[in-house]
Motif scaffolding. Structure first.
Motif, PDB file in Angstrom:
ATOM      1  N   LEU A  15     -14.020  42.378  43.046  1.00 34.21           N
ATOM      2  CA  LEU A  15     -14.642  41.067  43.354  1.00 34.21           C
ATOM      3  C   LEU A  15     -14.222  40.593  41.947  1.00 34.21           C
ATOM      4  O   LEU A  15     -14.020  39.620  41.644  1.00 34.21           O
ATOM      5  N   ARG A  16     -14.188  41.336  40.574  1.00 32.71           N
ATOM      6  CA  ARG A  16     -14.009  40.555  39.592  1.00 32.71           C
ATOM      7  C   ARG A  16     -12.531  41.265  39.333  1.00 32.71           C
ATOM      8  O   ARG A  16     -11.461  39.952  38.878  1.00 32.71           O
ATOM      9  N   LYS A  17     -11.516  41.320  40.346  1.00 35.28           N
ATOM     10  CA  LYS A  17      -9.681  41.185  40.326  1.00 35.28           C
ATOM     11  C   LYS A  17      -9.274  40.323  41.419  1.00 35.28           C
ATOM     12  O   LYS A  17      -8.587  39.564  40.970  1.00 35.28           O
ATOM     13  N   ARG A  18     -10.452  39.578  41.639  1.00 32.61           N
ATOM     14  CA  ARG A  18     -10.170  38.468  43.003  1.00 32.61           C
ATOM     15  C   ARG A  18     -10.490  37.570  42.128  1.00 32.61           C
ATOM     16  O   ARG A  18      -9.434  36.358  41.765  1.00 32.61           O
ATOM     17  N   GLU A  19     -10.717  37.163  41.082  1.00 32.84           N
ATOM     18  CA  GLU A  19     -11.609  36.203  40.286  1.00 32.84           C
ATOM     19  C   GLU A  19     -10.466  36.640  39.394  1.00 32.84           C
ATOM     20  O   GLU A  19     -10.164  34.897  38.617  1.00 32.84           O
ATOM     21  N   GLY A  20      -9.659  37.362  38.784  1.00 31.44           N
ATOM     22  CA  GLY A  20      -8.371  37.556  37.790  1.00 31.44           C
ATOM     23  C   GLY A  20      -8.702  37.504  36.502  1.00 31.44           C
ATOM     24  O   GLY A  20      -8.595  36.541  35.226  1.00 31.44           O
ATOM     25  N   LEU A  21     -10.550  38.486  36.503  1.00 28.03           N
ATOM     26  CA  LEU A  21     -10.949  38.411  34.962  1.00 28.03           C
ATOM     27  C   LEU A  21     -10.681  39.595  35.044  1.00 28.03           C
ATOM     28  O   LEU A  21     -10.662  40.900  35.576  1.00 28.03           O
ATOM     29  N   MET A  26     -15.613  38.936  32.625  1.00 27.04           N
ATOM     30  CA  MET A  26     -16.804  38.882  33.329  1.00 27.04           C
ATOM     31  C   MET A  26     -18.141  39.925  33.271  1.00 27.04           C
ATOM     32  O   MET A  26     -19.220  38.610  33.019  1.00 27.04           O
ATOM     33  N   ARG A  58     -23.410  32.999  39.752  1.00 35.49           N
ATOM     34  CA  ARG A  58     -22.192  32.292  38.686  1.00 35.49           C
ATOM     35  C   ARG A  58     -21.147  32.769  40.203  1.00 35.49           C
ATOM     36  O   ARG A  58     -19.879  32.343  39.066  1.00 35.49           O
ATOM     37  N   PHE A  59     -21.325  33.826  40.605  1.00 36.90           N
ATOM     38  CA  PHE A  59     -19.749  33.691  41.800  1.00 36.90           C
ATOM     39  C   PHE A  59     -19.728  34.144  43.094  1.00 36.90           C
ATOM     40  O   PHE A  59     -18.839  34.410  43.991  1.00 36.90           O
ATOM     41  N   ASP A  60     -21.078  32.730  43.547  1.00 35.84           N
ATOM     42  CA  ASP A  60     -20.742  32.492  44.702  1.00 35.84           C
ATOM     43  C   ASP A  60     -20.831  33.957  46.093  1.00 35.84           C
ATOM     44  O   ASP A  60     -20.013  33.439  46.616  1.00 35.84           O
ATOM     45  N   PHE A  61     -21.409  35.254  45.208  1.00 29.05           N
ATOM     46  CA  PHE A  61     -21.364  36.108  45.676  1.00 29.05           C
ATOM     47  C   PHE A  61     -22.084  36.798  47.088  1.00 29.05           C
ATOM     48  O   PHE A  61     -22.728  36.762  47.000  1.00 29.05           O
TER      49      PHE A  61
END
Length: 450
Positions: A15-21, A26, A58-61
């Motif tokens: 998820l973090r990599k998908r968001e580019g953070l 994060m 925060r990330f619509d997870f």
């Protein structure tokens, strides 16, 4: 809400990599320290309920993605795959599998997918066939309730009518108001059987030999009278695609026809009395060689087990067109194997003759297993592209001493013909099977041949 002990590091990292953070960015968004996030991503700390809520908001997870391992049957599903005999020498225990699944669930899913498809990318129809075959193998090709019901019906018809094939035709007419009609080949040029519900007819091609006609009649009676049992088995098989369900349903219906023509107790008793002599069994039950061979793979009734056979059908081009493991414990070996030294390949030169051979082959075990095989060619029905094929019946050699066909054949493993594993999985330098060119190129220079 998720379990407070949930280890979800790989999912959070993706998820973090998908968001580019970065981890720092994060961690700031979630209100935790970067070091704590690092521990979560490395599965050294569980994902708490509070942090999970923050991730969702925060990330619509989607929290359901945390249970991605359910698609492969979770830990139990992965343990089952890892317990394959091919991995026996690795001594992988449940704890190691659990660590693997927790640390790399996507890689675990990739392994499960590769394992389930036989290690290669296959066409949709082949995947359906493999799924149906796995469902059959889970039952070891013995469906107890269906077999008992078929035996009861066969006994009822035999006792009240006498000859079973005539009794099946009468049953179809009296109970289901359906007649059997044999039609000229030119009327059914591309079919061997057809169900005409409007005319209430089971139509059979004149090209079908007597045993095949009886089989089709038995199949239709079974399909009509035990439809609910068949559908219950199909529903319980857990198959996802309609193609796989249809293939499994076809197998079950064929199984039922064999169970009607070869009632369990009578057939097993005849097998034991004759030493499993297929020529005698064919005549006694008015069936074909391949019908009797297939029935031998179904004798798994608790307390009344027969010998554990597998059967395979090989066409003239060397392709395996059918395989049933039964209770033999054999894997699906023979997929991709080309074994010129194996007797089925010579059977086409002696059509109709029963040929026997003791062989050793391995599907990944530490040492090859010792098998006794019986082969005979069977002819097609003359319809469509049907042609001669070799039917192979196999059993572990330690059980073969009871067989009529094993008389005079050495069952000493040292006398058996060694067959390699399928070439793409075998690294043997010396084998009776010619390997593909890319395999030969990997051999030491002194072993290569021009």
């Amino acid at each position: 809400m998720a379990d407070t002990n949930l280890l979800a590091g790989p999912a959070l990292r993706r998820l973090r990599k998908r968001e580019g953070l970065t981890q720092a960015a994060m961690a700031a968004a979630l209100g935790i320290s970067p070091s704590y996030l690092n521990l979560i991503e490395r599965n050294q700390r569980p994902l708490s309920a509070r942090v999970l809520v923050q991730v969702i908001e925060r990330f619509d997870f989607d929290p359901r993605s945390l249970r991605e391992d359910e698609a492969i049957g979770g830990l139990d599903g992965l343990v089952r795959r890892m317990s394959d005999r091919r991995f026996a020498d690795l001594a992988i225990d449940r704890e190691e599998v659990q660590e693997f699944l927790a640390a790399a669930p996507q890689i675990a899913a990739a392994f499960a997918r590769l394992y389930d498809t036989g290690g290669s990318e296959k066409a949709e129809g082949e995947n359906a066939a493999a799924a149906a075959r796995r469902a059959i193998e889970r039952w070891q090709n013995h469906f107890a309730d269906l077999d008992h019901a078929a035996e009861d019906l066969a006994d009822e018809l035999r006792l009240s009518r006498g000859e079973i094939s005539a009794a099946l035709g009468e049953r179809l007419r009296e109970k289901h108001r359906m007649t059997v009609r044999v039609l000229p080949a030119e009327v059914m040029p591309a079919q061997v059987h057809r169900l005409d519900l409007h005319a209430r007819q089971l139509q059979l091609s004149e090209m079908l030999p007597g045993a095949a006609r009886r089989f089709q009649i038995a199949r239709q009676v079974g399909a009509l009278e035990m439809r609910e049992m068949i559908e219950t088995l199909v529903a319980g098989a857990g198959l996802n695609s309609s193609d796989a369900k249809n293939l499994f349903r076809e197998h079950i219906t064929d199984y039922l026809a064999g169970a009607l023509l070869l009632p369990y107790r009578r057939f097993l008793r005849a097998c034991e009395q004759t030493g499993y002599d297929l020529a005698v069994l064919q005549r006694r039950f008015a069936v074909s060689f391949d019908q009797a061979a297939q029935r031998l793979t179904t004798l798994g009734r608790i307390g009344e087990r027969g010998l554990p056979f597998f059967t395979a059908t090989i066409d003239r081009a060397g392709r395996m067109t059918h395989f049933t493991a039964g209770g033999s414990g054999v894997l699906h070996p023979l997929d991709g194997a080309r074994w010129p030294a194996w007797i089925p390949y010579a059977a086409f030169e002696r059509p109709g003759s029963v040929l026997t051979q003791a062989v050793t082959f391995s599907e990944g075990e530490a040492s090859p297993r010792h098998w006794f095989t019986i082969t005979r060619t069977v002819d097609g029905d003359g319809v469509m592209c049907a042609a001669r094929a070799a039917v192979v019946l196999g059993i572990e050699a330690r059980f073969a001493g009871e067989l009529a066909y094993a008389r005079g054949v050495s069952l000493d493993p040292s006398d058996a013909v060694p067959l390699g594993t399928p070439c793409l999985r075998c690294g043997r330098a010396e084998c009776l099977t010619p390997a593909p060119a890319r395999m030969a190129s990997a051999l030491p220079p002194g072993r290569r041949r021009s």
